[in-house]
Design a protein around this motif. Structure first.
Motif, PDB file in Angstrom:
ATOM      1  N   VAL A  71       6.989   2.960   2.808  1.00 25.40           N
ATOM      2  CA  VAL A  71       7.192   4.239   3.510  1.00 25.40           C
ATOM      3  C   VAL A  71       6.623   4.174   4.927  1.00 25.40           C
ATOM      4  O   VAL A  71       7.148   4.783   5.846  1.00 25.40           O
ATOM      5  CB  VAL A  71       6.527   5.398   2.718  1.00 25.40           C
ATOM      6  CG1 VAL A  71       6.716   6.707   3.436  1.00 25.40           C
ATOM      7  CG2 VAL A  71       7.076   5.452   1.313  1.00 25.40           C
ATOM      8  N   GLY A  72       5.559   3.416   5.091  1.00 19.52           N
ATOM      9  CA  GLY A  72       4.906   3.316   6.397  1.00 19.52           C
ATOM     10  C   GLY A  72       3.501   3.866   6.324  1.00 19.52           C
ATOM     11  O   GLY A  72       3.309   5.000   5.892  1.00 19.52           O
ATOM     12  N   CYS A  73       2.523   3.055   6.710  1.00 17.66           N
ATOM     13  CA  CYS A  73       1.124   3.514   6.668  1.00 17.66           C
ATOM     14  C   CYS A  73       0.359   2.799   7.763  1.00 17.66           C
ATOM     15  O   CYS A  73       0.930   2.052   8.559  1.00 17.66           O
ATOM     16  CB  CYS A  73       0.519   3.258   5.290  1.00 17.66           C
ATOM     17  SG  CYS A  73       0.272   1.511   4.918  1.00 17.66           S
ATOM     18  N   ARG A  74      -0.951   3.039   7.774  1.00 12.93           N
ATOM     19  CA  ARG A  74      -1.779   2.475   8.834  1.00 12.93           C
ATOM     20  C   ARG A  74      -1.826   0.943   8.722  1.00 12.93           C
ATOM     21  O   ARG A  74      -1.761   0.231   9.716  1.00 12.93           O
ATOM     22  CB  ARG A  74      -3.192   3.051   8.706  1.00 12.93           C
ATOM     23  CG  ARG A  74      -4.043   2.952   9.929  1.00 12.93           C
ATOM     24  CD  ARG A  74      -5.384   3.630   9.672  1.00 12.93           C
ATOM     25  NE  ARG A  74      -5.981   3.149   8.435  1.00 12.93           N
ATOM     26  CZ  ARG A  74      -6.674   2.009   8.321  1.00 12.93           C
ATOM     27  NH1 ARG A  74      -6.853   1.257   9.381  1.00 12.93           N
ATOM     28  NH2 ARG A  74      -7.182   1.637   7.171  1.00 12.93           N
ATOM     29  N   VAL A  75      -1.934   0.454   7.484  1.00 14.97           N
ATOM     30  CA  VAL A  75      -2.090  -0.989   7.275  1.00 14.97           C
ATOM     31  C   VAL A  75      -0.854  -1.757   7.773  1.00 14.97           C
ATOM     32  O   VAL A  75      -0.967  -2.786   8.413  1.00 14.97           O
ATOM     33  CB  VAL A  75      -2.362  -1.299   5.793  1.00 14.97           C
ATOM     34  CG1 VAL A  75      -2.427  -2.805   5.557  1.00 14.97           C
ATOM     35  CG2 VAL A  75      -3.667  -0.646   5.345  1.00 14.97           C
ATOM     36  N   CYS A  76       0.330  -1.207   7.494  1.00 13.88           N
ATOM     37  CA  CYS A  76       1.545  -1.908   7.919  1.00 13.88           C
ATOM     38  C   CYS A  76       2.008  -1.417   9.283  1.00 13.88           C
ATOM     39  O   CYS A  76       3.127  -1.705   9.689  1.00 13.88           O
ATOM     40  CB  CYS A  76       2.648  -1.742   6.880  1.00 13.88           C
ATOM     41  SG  CYS A  76       3.132  -0.038   6.595  1.00 13.88           S
ATOM     42  N   LYS A  77       1.166  -0.670   9.970  1.00 11.82           N
ATOM     43  CA  LYS A  77       1.482  -0.126  11.295  1.00 11.82           C
ATOM     44  C   LYS A  77       2.809   0.617  11.272  1.00 11.82           C
ATOM     45  O   LYS A  77       3.648   0.464  12.148  1.00 11.82           O
ATOM     46  CB  LYS A  77       1.506  -1.227  12.345  1.00 11.82           C
ATOM     47  CG  LYS A  77       0.123  -1.860  12.543  1.00 11.82           C
ATOM     48  CD  LYS A  77       0.149  -2.933  13.621  1.00 11.82           C
ATOM     49  CE  LYS A  77      -1.173  -3.657  13.725  1.00 11.82           C
ATOM     50  NZ  LYS A  77      -1.031  -5.109  13.790  1.00 11.82           N
ATOM     51  N   ILE A  89       0.824  -1.203   0.000  1.00  5.85           N
ATOM     52  CA  ILE A  89       0.000   0.000   0.000  1.00  5.85           C
ATOM     53  C   ILE A  89       0.861   1.257   0.000  1.00  5.85           C
ATOM     54  O   ILE A  89       0.676   2.152  -0.814  1.00  5.85           O
ATOM     55  CB  ILE A  89      -0.983  -0.052   1.179  1.00  5.85           C
ATOM     56  CG1 ILE A  89      -2.020  -1.137   0.878  1.00  5.85           C
ATOM     57  CG2 ILE A  89      -1.673   1.298   1.399  1.00  5.85           C
ATOM     58  CD1 ILE A  89      -2.595  -1.806   2.057  1.00  5.85           C
ATOM     59  N   CYS A  90       1.836   1.303   0.913  1.00  6.75           N
ATOM     60  CA  CYS A  90       2.645   2.528   0.999  1.00  6.75           C
ATOM     61  C   CYS A  90       4.007   2.343   0.328  1.00  6.75           C
ATOM     62  O   CYS A  90       4.826   3.243   0.340  1.00  6.75           O
ATOM     63  CB  CYS A  90       2.833   2.922   2.452  1.00  6.75           C
ATOM     64  SG  CYS A  90       3.748   1.698   3.392  1.00  6.75           S
ATOM     65  N   LYS A  91       4.270   1.166  -0.222  1.00  3.58           N
ATOM     66  CA  LYS A  91       5.556   0.839  -0.851  1.00  3.58           C
ATOM     67  C   LYS A  91       6.714   0.991   0.146  1.00  3.58           C
ATOM     68  O   LYS A  91       7.798   1.454  -0.210  1.00  3.58           O
ATOM     69  CB  LYS A  91       5.816   1.720  -2.080  1.00  3.58           C
ATOM     70  CG  LYS A  91       4.725   1.642  -3.142  1.00  3.58           C
ATOM     71  CD  LYS A  91       4.710   0.293  -3.837  1.00  3.58           C
ATOM     72  CE  LYS A  91       3.458   0.138  -4.702  1.00  3.58           C
ATOM     73  NZ  LYS A  91       2.994  -1.233  -4.834  1.00  3.58           N
TER      74      LYS A  91
HETATM   75 ZN   LIG Z   1       2.275   0.482   4.527  1.00  5.85          ZN
END
Ligand SMILES: [Zn+2]
Lengths: 752, 336
Positions: free
Chosen positions: B266-272, B262-264
């Motif tokens: 970078v870090g996002c909500r899905v990958c915490k 999803i964020c490639k």
């Molecule tokens: Zn992510």
């Protein structure tokens, strides 16, 4: 501090908050001049939800509230407002003053690494990866405990249940609150401080991973302990206030008269440390993991101690944790330790040496390490390894690594130390073989293709349903579908039994869709139903079920086909398509009136080789209502197990016709009771070689025919494979066919 | 005669150019090209010209006729096209099409078919087993004896003391190995059950278990096969990492993460905010499992892996609530 003019129990305090001073009304008995405590200033929200405001209490202004630990949610409190260290700087935020603002590291611990259920365990593991070694708070090697002239004794019934039991006695204990540093550390991991003795046992457990238990020595009858299995009928009130029935498989700690603790799980109320306690008998033991787990399950009681014992505690840890706790108790509670102590260790076995093969390690991991490299890797995590020869390494697992028992366990350690991501990637060299496919899966895929092609969306429902579904379906008592396999521990009543029909799930789906205003619904599901089969596994059978309701052309706007609704012949067409795609043209459609789920006269049973292979029809209005569906709904249900067992009708390619066909029509007037299918069947049964196809093209009722009769128009296709047919030949056959119809069905020709 | 022909040609061409509709075209055809039209009349009058002139004039008359016929056809086509554009009865092609009904497979089935297809391409056989399993196959034969703490990792639905709803499709490993000798390459797709229900857990979900057994199968081979799978399932550039983990039936055990799709990364909500997504569990088959099925653990090695279909479908389609899979709302099913 001055007395409150209007209330005896209240005082007016002048409180220094940093550079300011506040006037606060307080009723705490321990309020006194010079006390360092916590104040909630106007605007602060308390854990109870109350917002602090400047207020008048009995006519005196109060500019805040002095708080107890209980009011702040820190602990159960000692009664009165917090007593903080006097060297704290006034005006600091409490979170900063108590160093409560901290970094939390959450460790997702796998069940095999119980050694890391402690701060020391994590530190040792982390240290090995940064090349540092751990310095424990007390030495690993301690002088042995001498059991001479002890004022207490310990008996262990079975070494297998309790491999090690270390106990020491402390006198002159003063129970009280723990010092700040200790309370703060417990708070940091979400534990509530209770009193200094209990806090120390909890602290050492978290630090070492060794559960400890403190008994009030004066409350132990006979001054001695016995570790034994429970006897029938014994009961114990545990520290949580629950009185528990004990069963003979449970391991107990008992005094001369009665049980005082469930070993490794929870202590008893009868020997609990309390404010009057002055002598503490401290236990640091190792119990059998299976025994603790079984006991904890049966009692429904999981504790920090049982968590650790279930996963295994290093038996060498007991004396170290004891020493650490004794030192803290002496330092904090003013206790003195009685010289010597019990160290029962009959159950502690020496760890055997494991042979680790270099070639095996390399083969399993796809590496090319030599013996020296492996020895080096293992040494970084304190695993002593010695090269026996070029191919063999003798490894003695350290006591804290109780998970290392086999060669493969060491191979995993080597893999971890090399780094999974640094192990080179390869592809297996395996002999070629044909990958067989699951026949059920192939059938499911083929049928799903047919169903989606006909406008059905695939649904997947849970394999368990509520038992009440059978009632909603109005199934008769004793109906086969009523005999379900129940779950012992369902999540809820509506998921209590394994399904015996796919239909209830689909009907629930239809209701849901209609509720959300999707009224044209076509759903199918291919899944297992479960029938009891004795006390072993139930019989699992693959079924296909589908429901259809709403418009016949759901995907096209009304302008094209209007809003014509589906009827029984739509679902019949679906079934015909399924059977044709599976080459199961031998399946017969038998209209019947005894379909339990169907409206009368809207039900067809599918029969092949004398067996019912499925059914379809219009869902009975009563059942539909039970599921909250008010529009006509058609369903089908096929038993794929039986269907799959039918031999498919084999197909031989037929040469394409070379001569033209001739179509002659036949319109007859018959009674309403005559079924079209029977007319067509009668013509086919005559087996006239020139009759290629019989098609229905019209049914007409009304004038000039009398009531109770209908006109059926059939189109007959005649063809010869040898020549072009002339009218005379066709006419002769057509007359024979017509005669059959006229005589057998009391029909007359319809004049055109 | 010659002048007459030229005049005819000029006049006819002018007439043709002035035409605007079908009746006009028909009138033109009758007037010039018909059986009694001017061209025919001119041809007929050839009989009156001197013999010496006749071939030349005859050819000329024929040329004129052919020229007019060609011009007529061209004009006819031209008018037909322009009429379609500007005519009053043009069909409205923006009307919606008549769609035959068609449905779609459930997103979980779609993902499962895709996963099975990738492994089938690598030569893995496909087999399904019973949903209601014996404790023996679900736990004991997989090196999870009674009272093993690893049972805590499986919130199990029981039918009786020894019969349960399988908590993973790993029992097929044992069933397959009991039936056949190595080499063995198989995946086992199917439904599995855990008594757990919230926004990220449903009590039933789908898993694909895979395993391969032969001589000299290594951890590197496991990494290789899973790398191929992830490259095909997601994107050839998807980063992969292996983390140590624990499963009683594999050793060494690993959890496999892929770079957040999803964020490639970078870090996002899905990958915490980690940039990584846990996607499957795997490992070399534990020698204890081989012993249970009568394989010689010194002769054979193998690997096994298991992955959740809902998890993959959620990542692939950006589904945030797992319960949507089992409500069978057409507004949901029609999206995939
Ligand atoms: Zn992510």
């Amino acid at each position: 501090m001055t007395p409150h003019p209007n209330a005896d129990k209240l005082v007016l305090c002048t409180v220094e908050v940093g550079a300011e001073t506040r006037r606060v009304v307080c009723g705490a008995p321990n309020a006194r001049v010079g006390l360092v405590t916590a104040i909630a200033l106007p605007g602060a929200v308390m854990p109870s939800g109350m917002t602090i405001k400047v207020s008048k209490i009995r006519g005196e202004t109060s500019e805040g509230m002095l708080c107890s630990e209980k009011e702040l949610g820190i602990s159960e409190g000692q009664g009165g407002i917090m007593e903080l260290p006097v060297d704290l700087v006034s005006g600091l935020e409490l979170v900063a003053a108590l160093e409560l603002a901290d970094t939390m590291i959450e460790v997702d611990l796998t069940p095999n690494r119980s050694d890391c259920a402690s701060v020391i365990g994590i530190a040792r593991e982390a240290g090995s990866f940064v090349g540092r070694h751990l310095t424990p708070p007390v030495p690993r090697e301690l002088p042995p405990l001498v059991a001479d002239n002890l004022p207490f004794g310990v008996q262990v019934e079975a070494a297998e249940d309790c491999p090690r039991y270390v106990a020491r006695l402390l006198r002159g204990v003063t129970i009280g609150p723990s010092p700040w540093w200790l309370r703060q550390r417990l708070l940091a991991v979400g534990q509530r401080p209770i009193n200094n003795v209990v806090d120390i046992t909890n602290f050492v457990m978290l630090e070492y991973g060794q559960p400890l238990h403190a008994f009030d020595f004066k409350r132990l009858a006979g001054g001695s302990l016995e570790v034994r299995r429970a006897r029938a009928g014994e009961r114990l009130q545990t520290l949580d206030g629950v009185t528990r029935d004990l069963t003979p498989e449970m391991l107990l700690i008992c005094d001369a008269e009665q049980p005082v603790a469930v070993a490794g799980v929870m202590g008893g109320a009868n020997s609990e440390v309390n404010p009057a306690t002055t002598e503490v008998l401290l236990e640091s033991a190792c119990f059998n993991p299976v025994s603790v787990r079984r006991t904890s399950r049966v009692l429904g009681l999981g504790t920090e101690a049982s968590y650790r014992f279930e996963r295994g505690v290093d038996p060498q840890l007991a004396p170290q944790a004891m020493e650490r706790a004794v030192r803290l108790l002496c330092e904090i509670t003013g206790a003195t330790v009685v010289a010597g102590g019990v160290d029962y260790r009959e159950g502690v076995k020496p760890r055997p040496t494991i042979d680790l093969r270099v070639s095996r390690t390399n083969e399993l991991l796809g590496l090319h390490l030599d013996g020296d490299a492996i020895v080096h890797h293992l040494s970084t995590i304190e695993i002593p390894a010695v090269k026996q020869d070029a191919q063999t390494i003798a490894v003695t697992p350290p006591s804290f690594r109780i998970d290392l028992e086999r060669e493969i366990d060491l191979v995993e350690e080597v893999a971890r130390l090399v780094g999974y991501n640094d192990i080179p990637t390869s592809l297996p060299m395996v002999p070629m073989s044909f990958p067989e496919q699951d026949p059920g899966r192939l059938m499911r895929q083929r049928l799903a293709t047919v169903m989606t092609a006909m406008g059905f969306y695939e649904a997947i429902n849970y394999s368990f349903v509520g038992a009440r579904h059978c009632d909603l379906l109005c199934l008769a008592e004793g109906h086969a579908a009523r005999s379900c396999v129940p779950l012992l521990n369902p999540l809820g009543e509506d998921q209590g039994v394994m399904r015996t029909l796919l239909l209830p799930g689909l009907l629930e789906n239809v209701r849901r869709n209609i509720n959300f205003q999707t009224t044209d619904v076509r759903l199918f599901e291919i899944g297992k139903v479960f029938h009891p089969a004795g006390d072993v596994q139930p019989h699992e059978k693959l079924h296909l079920a589908a429901v259809l309701t709403g418009r016949r052309q759901p995907r096209s706007p009304m302008v094209h086909f209007g809003g014509v609704l589906v009827d029984l012949l739509d679902v019949k067409g679906v079934v015909e398509a399924i059977l044709e795609s599976c080459r199961l043209t031998q399946v017969c459609f038998v209209p019947a009136s005894d379909g339990e789920l169907a409206e009368p006269d809207q039900f067809i049973r599918l029969v092949a080789a004398g067996k019912e292979v499925g059914q379809f029809g219009q869902l009975s209005l009563k059942v539909a209502k039970g599921f909250g569906i008010k529009q006509p709904l058609f369903y089908l249900d096929l038993d794929l197990e039986i269907l799959a067992a039918l031999p498919p009708v084999t197909t031989q390619c037929q040469p394409l016709a070379r001569y033209p066909a001739v179509r002659w029509d036949l319109a007859v007037v018959v009674g309403e009771e005559v079924r079209v299918g029977d007319l067509i069947a009668a013509i086919n049964a005559a087996a006239e070689p020139l009759v290629e196809k019989v098609e229905l093209f019209d049914i007409y009722r009304g004038k000039p025919m009398e009531k109770g009769r209908k006109s059926v128009a059939l189109s007959l296709t005649y063809r010869s494979n040898e020549r072009t047919l002339d009218d005379e030949t066709v006419g002769a056959v057509h007359t024979r066919v017509t005669d059959i119809i006229l005589t057998r069905f009391q029909a007359r020709l319809r004049e055109v | 005669m010659e002048a007459e022909l030229q005049h005819l040609q000029t006049e006819a061409r002018a007439d043709l150019a002035a035409l605007t509709d079908a009746p006009g075209l028909e009138a033109f055809r009758v007037k010039y090209l018909g059986r009694k039209g001017l061209c025919t009349t001119v041809m007929r009058s050839l009989g009156a010209v001197p013999d010496a002139e006749r071939p030349r004039l005859g050819k000329l008359a024929n040329d004129v006729r052919q020229d007019l016929e060609a011009a007529f056809a061209a004009r006819e086509a031209e008018l037909a096209t322009s009429q379609a554009v500007s005519g009053a009865v043009r069909p409205d092609l923006t009307l919606p099409g008549r769609l035959s009904p068609f449905g779609k497979l459930h997103p979980v089935t779609q993902v499962m078919d895709e996963v099975c297809g990738i492994f089938a391409g690598l030569g893995f056989a496909v087999a399904e087993g019973p949903d209601v399993e014996l404790d023996y196959y679900n736990f004991e034969a997989l090196n999870i004896p009674p009272h093993h703490p690893a049972r805590d990792m499986h919130d199990t639905f029981y039918i009786s003391d020894s019969v349960l709803l399988r908590t993973h499709t790993s029992p097929m490993q044992v069933r397959a190995m009991q039936k056949a000798a190595p080499p063995l390459r198989m995946i086992a797709p199917g439904k599995v059950y855990r008594c757990d229900s919230d926004i990220t857990h449903t009590p039933m979900f789908h898993q694909v278990e895979g395993f391969l057994v032969d001589r000299k199968v290594s951890f590197g081979d496991l990494k290789g096969v899973l790398s191929v799978f992830i490259a095909k399932m997601f994107d050839a550039k998807t980063p992969i990492r292996f983390r140590p983990s624990f499963f009683p039936f594999t050793e060494p055990s690993a959890e496999v993460d892929i770079g957040c799709v999803i964020c490639k990364g970078v870090g996002c909500r899905v990958c915490k905010k980690t940039g990584w997504l846990e996607i499957l569990g795997a490992g070399l088959i534990d020698p204890a499992v081989f012993k249970m099925v009568g394989y010689d653990p010194d002769a054979y090695t193998g690997f096994a892996f298991g992955l959740g279909m809902e998890r993959i479908a959620m990542l692939k389609y950006g589904i945030t609530d797992i319960r949507l899979f089992y409500e069978n709302d057409l507004r949901f099913l029609a999206q995939f």
